[in-house]
Design a protein around this motif. Structure first.
Motif, PDB file in Angstrom:
ATOM      1  N   SER A 248      -8.184  -5.796  -6.330  1.00 30.15           N
ATOM      2  CA  SER A 248      -8.144  -4.485  -6.959  1.00 30.15           C
ATOM      3  C   SER A 248      -8.545  -3.419  -5.955  1.00 30.15           C
ATOM      4  O   SER A 248      -9.473  -3.624  -5.163  1.00 30.15           O
ATOM      5  CB  SER A 248      -9.112  -4.453  -8.152  1.00 30.15           C
ATOM      6  OG  SER A 248      -9.308  -3.140  -8.592  1.00 30.15           O
ATOM      7  N   GLY A 249      -7.873  -2.282  -6.030  1.00 28.68           N
ATOM      8  CA  GLY A 249      -8.254  -1.146  -5.206  1.00 28.68           C
ATOM      9  C   GLY A 249      -9.494  -0.439  -5.724  1.00 28.68           C
ATOM     10  O   GLY A 249      -9.984   0.496  -5.097  1.00 28.68           O
ATOM     11  N   GLU A 250      -9.973  -0.911  -6.872  1.00 28.52           N
ATOM     12  CA  GLU A 250     -11.213  -0.421  -7.475  1.00 28.52           C
ATOM     13  C   GLU A 250     -11.168   1.094  -7.605  1.00 28.52           C
ATOM     14  O   GLU A 250     -10.119   1.666  -7.861  1.00 28.52           O
ATOM     15  CB  GLU A 250     -12.410  -0.945  -6.676  1.00 28.52           C
ATOM     16  CG  GLU A 250     -12.413  -2.469  -6.609  1.00 28.52           C
ATOM     17  CD  GLU A 250     -13.461  -3.066  -5.697  1.00 28.52           C
ATOM     18  OE1 GLU A 250     -14.335  -2.327  -5.196  1.00 28.52           O
ATOM     19  OE2 GLU A 250     -13.413  -4.295  -5.486  1.00 28.52           O
TER      20      GLU A 250
ATOM     21  N   LEU B  32       0.833  -1.199   0.000  1.00 28.14           N
ATOM     22  CA  LEU B  32       0.000   0.000   0.000  1.00 28.14           C
ATOM     23  C   LEU B  32       0.875   1.260   0.000  1.00 28.14           C
ATOM     24  O   LEU B  32       0.600   2.216  -0.743  1.00 28.14           O
ATOM     25  CB  LEU B  32      -0.939  -0.032   1.207  1.00 28.14           C
ATOM     26  CG  LEU B  32      -1.974   1.075   1.331  1.00 28.14           C
ATOM     27  CD1 LEU B  32      -2.913   1.101   0.127  1.00 28.14           C
ATOM     28  CD2 LEU B  32      -2.759   0.894   2.632  1.00 28.14           C
ATOM     29  N   VAL B  33       1.911   1.267   0.805  1.00 28.24           N
ATOM     30  CA  VAL B  33       2.825   2.413   0.873  1.00 28.24           C
ATOM     31  C   VAL B  33       3.507   2.645  -0.471  1.00 28.24           C
ATOM     32  O   VAL B  33       3.593   3.782  -0.948  1.00 28.24           O
ATOM     33  CB  VAL B  33       3.879   2.212   1.995  1.00 28.24           C
ATOM     34  CG1 VAL B  33       5.018   3.219   1.868  1.00 28.24           C
ATOM     35  CG2 VAL B  33       3.222   2.317   3.365  1.00 28.24           C
ATOM     36  N   ILE B  34       4.002   1.585  -1.091  1.00 31.05           N
ATOM     37  CA  ILE B  34       4.695   1.719  -2.386  1.00 31.05           C
ATOM     38  C   ILE B  34       3.757   2.318  -3.428  1.00 31.05           C
ATOM     39  O   ILE B  34       4.118   3.264  -4.144  1.00 31.05           O
ATOM     40  CB  ILE B  34       5.266   0.364  -2.843  1.00 31.05           C
ATOM     41  CG1 ILE B  34       6.418  -0.041  -1.923  1.00 31.05           C
ATOM     42  CG2 ILE B  34       5.717   0.420  -4.305  1.00 31.05           C
ATOM     43  CD1 ILE B  34       6.849  -1.491  -2.071  1.00 31.05           C
TER      44      ILE B  34
ATOM     45  N   GLY C 198      -5.795   2.230  -9.519  1.00 28.79           N
ATOM     46  CA  GLY C 198      -4.572   1.641 -10.049  1.00 28.79           C
ATOM     47  C   GLY C 198      -3.869   0.674  -9.108  1.00 28.79           C
ATOM     48  O   GLY C 198      -2.873   0.054  -9.492  1.00 28.79           O
ATOM     49  N   PHE C 199      -4.355   0.528  -7.887  1.00 29.47           N
ATOM     50  CA  PHE C 199      -3.718  -0.388  -6.933  1.00 29.47           C
ATOM     51  C   PHE C 199      -4.244  -1.799  -7.163  1.00 29.47           C
ATOM     52  O   PHE C 199      -5.455  -2.031  -7.198  1.00 29.47           O
ATOM     53  CB  PHE C 199      -4.001   0.038  -5.496  1.00 29.47           C
ATOM     54  CG  PHE C 199      -3.351  -0.831  -4.448  1.00 29.47           C
ATOM     55  CD1 PHE C 199      -1.980  -0.972  -4.394  1.00 29.47           C
ATOM     56  CD2 PHE C 199      -4.114  -1.506  -3.502  1.00 29.47           C
ATOM     57  CE1 PHE C 199      -1.374  -1.759  -3.422  1.00 29.47           C
ATOM     58  CE2 PHE C 199      -3.526  -2.290  -2.527  1.00 29.47           C
ATOM     59  CZ  PHE C 199      -2.143  -2.415  -2.488  1.00 29.47           C
ATOM     60  N   SER C 200      -3.338  -2.738  -7.335  1.00 33.78           N
ATOM     61  CA  SER C 200      -3.726  -4.144  -7.437  1.00 33.78           C
ATOM     62  C   SER C 200      -2.726  -4.969  -6.643  1.00 33.78           C
ATOM     63  O   SER C 200      -1.580  -4.564  -6.454  1.00 33.78           O
ATOM     64  CB  SER C 200      -3.785  -4.603  -8.893  1.00 33.78           C
ATOM     65  OG  SER C 200      -2.516  -4.493  -9.489  1.00 33.78           O
ATOM     66  N   LEU C 201      -3.190  -6.090  -6.194  1.00 32.56           N
ATOM     67  CA  LEU C 201      -2.366  -6.951  -5.353  1.00 32.56           C
ATOM     68  C   LEU C 201      -2.627  -8.396  -5.745  1.00 32.56           C
ATOM     69  O   LEU C 201      -3.770  -8.865  -5.697  1.00 32.56           O
ATOM     70  CB  LEU C 201      -2.728  -6.732  -3.878  1.00 32.56           C
ATOM     71  CG  LEU C 201      -1.968  -7.528  -2.842  1.00 32.56           C
ATOM     72  CD1 LEU C 201      -0.485  -7.162  -2.835  1.00 32.56           C
ATOM     73  CD2 LEU C 201      -2.566  -7.282  -1.461  1.00 32.56           C
TER      74      LEU C 201
ATOM     75  N   ILE D 225     -13.704  -9.301   1.064  1.00 32.89           N
ATOM     76  CA  ILE D 225     -13.705  -7.944   0.526  1.00 32.89           C
ATOM     77  C   ILE D 225     -15.000  -7.265   0.960  1.00 32.89           C
ATOM     78  O   ILE D 225     -16.099  -7.778   0.712  1.00 32.89           O
ATOM     79  CB  ILE D 225     -13.589  -7.965  -1.014  1.00 32.89           C
ATOM     80  CG1 ILE D 225     -12.322  -8.717  -1.417  1.00 32.89           C
ATOM     81  CG2 ILE D 225     -13.596  -6.546  -1.571  1.00 32.89           C
ATOM     82  CD1 ILE D 225     -12.266  -9.090  -2.886  1.00 32.89           C
ATOM     83  N   TYR D 226     -14.848  -6.131   1.616  1.00 39.11           N
ATOM     84  CA  TYR D 226     -15.978  -5.359   2.113  1.00 39.11           C
ATOM     85  C   TYR D 226     -16.048  -4.057   1.332  1.00 39.11           C
ATOM     86  O   TYR D 226     -15.065  -3.332   1.228  1.00 39.11           O
ATOM     87  CB  TYR D 226     -15.814  -5.057   3.608  1.00 39.11           C
ATOM     88  CG  TYR D 226     -15.917  -6.290   4.465  1.00 39.11           C
ATOM     89  CD1 TYR D 226     -17.092  -6.564   5.152  1.00 39.11           C
ATOM     90  CD2 TYR D 226     -14.854  -7.173   4.591  1.00 39.11           C
ATOM     91  CE1 TYR D 226     -17.198  -7.706   5.943  1.00 39.11           C
ATOM     92  CE2 TYR D 226     -14.948  -8.317   5.370  1.00 39.11           C
ATOM     93  CZ  TYR D 226     -16.125  -8.574   6.045  1.00 39.11           C
ATOM     94  OH  TYR D 226     -16.235  -9.694   6.818  1.00 39.11           O
ATOM     95  N   ARG D 227     -17.225  -3.781   0.767  1.00 38.71           N
ATOM     96  CA  ARG D 227     -17.455  -2.562  -0.005  1.00 38.71           C
ATOM     97  C   ARG D 227     -18.657  -1.845   0.578  1.00 38.71           C
ATOM     98  O   ARG D 227     -19.667  -2.492   0.895  1.00 38.71           O
ATOM     99  CB  ARG D 227     -17.724  -2.897  -1.470  1.00 38.71           C
ATOM    100  CG  ARG D 227     -16.579  -3.572  -2.171  1.00 38.71           C
ATOM    101  CD  ARG D 227     -17.011  -3.997  -3.586  1.00 38.71           C
ATOM    102  NE  ARG D 227     -15.962  -4.703  -4.295  1.00 38.71           N
ATOM    103  CZ  ARG D 227     -15.831  -6.027  -4.343  1.00 38.71           C
ATOM    104  NH1 ARG D 227     -16.693  -6.810  -3.699  1.00 38.71           N
ATOM    105  NH2 ARG D 227     -14.848  -6.576  -5.018  1.00 38.71           N
ATOM    106  N   LEU D 228     -18.559  -0.542   0.665  1.00 41.13           N
ATOM    107  CA  LEU D 228     -19.656   0.267   1.175  1.00 41.13           C
ATOM    108  C   LEU D 228     -20.910   0.041   0.338  1.00 41.13           C
ATOM    109  O   LEU D 228     -20.877   0.144  -0.889  1.00 41.13           O
ATOM    110  CB  LEU D 228     -19.260   1.750   1.151  1.00 41.13           C
ATOM    111  CG  LEU D 228     -20.191   2.729   1.849  1.00 41.13           C
ATOM    112  CD1 LEU D 228     -20.346   2.381   3.329  1.00 41.13           C
ATOM    113  CD2 LEU D 228     -19.684   4.142   1.696  1.00 41.13           C
TER     114      LEU D 228
END
Length: 192
Positions: A176-178, A61-63, A183-186, A159-162
């Protein structure tokens, strides 16, 4: 022998936000959280596997955030006073930059009174899955937009989404960071 975490029913004491802050500052060796009902939770330290898993996920996440500069990343030592009354410290958290900058310098120095946009929780050996799921729901009820609950024991991530139903993925999987973490994916392997 005590088994942590321990929940202390302090509803009758009714600590103010400032009193809770001072308690945490004066006793840094005790990791505390507070439920919306006012109960204090004495958190247990995590073992080597859990500590490694937390920092590895937080590092990803930091990177990403260093590259995008879209927000601020926080460690498990940061307590967030949530709008629903709880004081929680996710294993990793992220707040969108404009929301962070809207806080006063004083609010940033203390426990920032803001619900993160994104949280990570990693289940350790001492964590109850039901308690962590309730905590994830508490995050959503406070406005957290996306959360990942990693469960090494079951080799899963929830995965929890509002505003949506929880989704469970078996490991390995891609996350995905959605729209929250653009652009964040893991790519998540199985826990060893």
């Amino acid at each position: 022998m005590l088994t942590l975490p321990i929940t202390l029913d302090l509803k009758t004491v009714n600590l103010s936000d400032e009193q809770f802050y001072q308690l945490c500052i004066k006793k840094p060796e005790i990791q505390l959280e507070r439920t919306p009902q006012g109960d204090l939770i004495l958190m247990s330290p995590v073992g080597g596997d859990s500590g490694n898993q937390e920092i590895e996920l937080g590092a990803d996440l930091v990177i990403w955030n260093r590259q995008t500069k879209l927000g601020k990343v926080f460690s498990s030592s940061t307590i967030f006073p949530l709008p629903n009354g709880g004081d929680r410290s996710p294993d990793a958290a992220w707040v969108e930059l404009s929301r962070w900058e809207a806080l006063t310098p004083e609010q940033r120095r203390k426990f920032p009174p803001i619900a993160p946009d994104f949280v990570i929780e990693v289940r350790s050996l001492s964590d109850s899955l039901k308690t962590l799921r309730d905590k994830m729901q508490e995050y959503l009820d406070s406005g957290v937009r996306l959360g990942w609950l990693f469960n090494p024991k079951n080799q899963q991530v929830e995965i929890y989404r509002l505003g949506q139903e929880k989704e469970t993925c078996e490991l390995p999987c891609s996350l995905s960071g959605e729209s929250v973490l653009s652009g964040f994916s893991l790519r998540m392997a199985r826990f060893g």
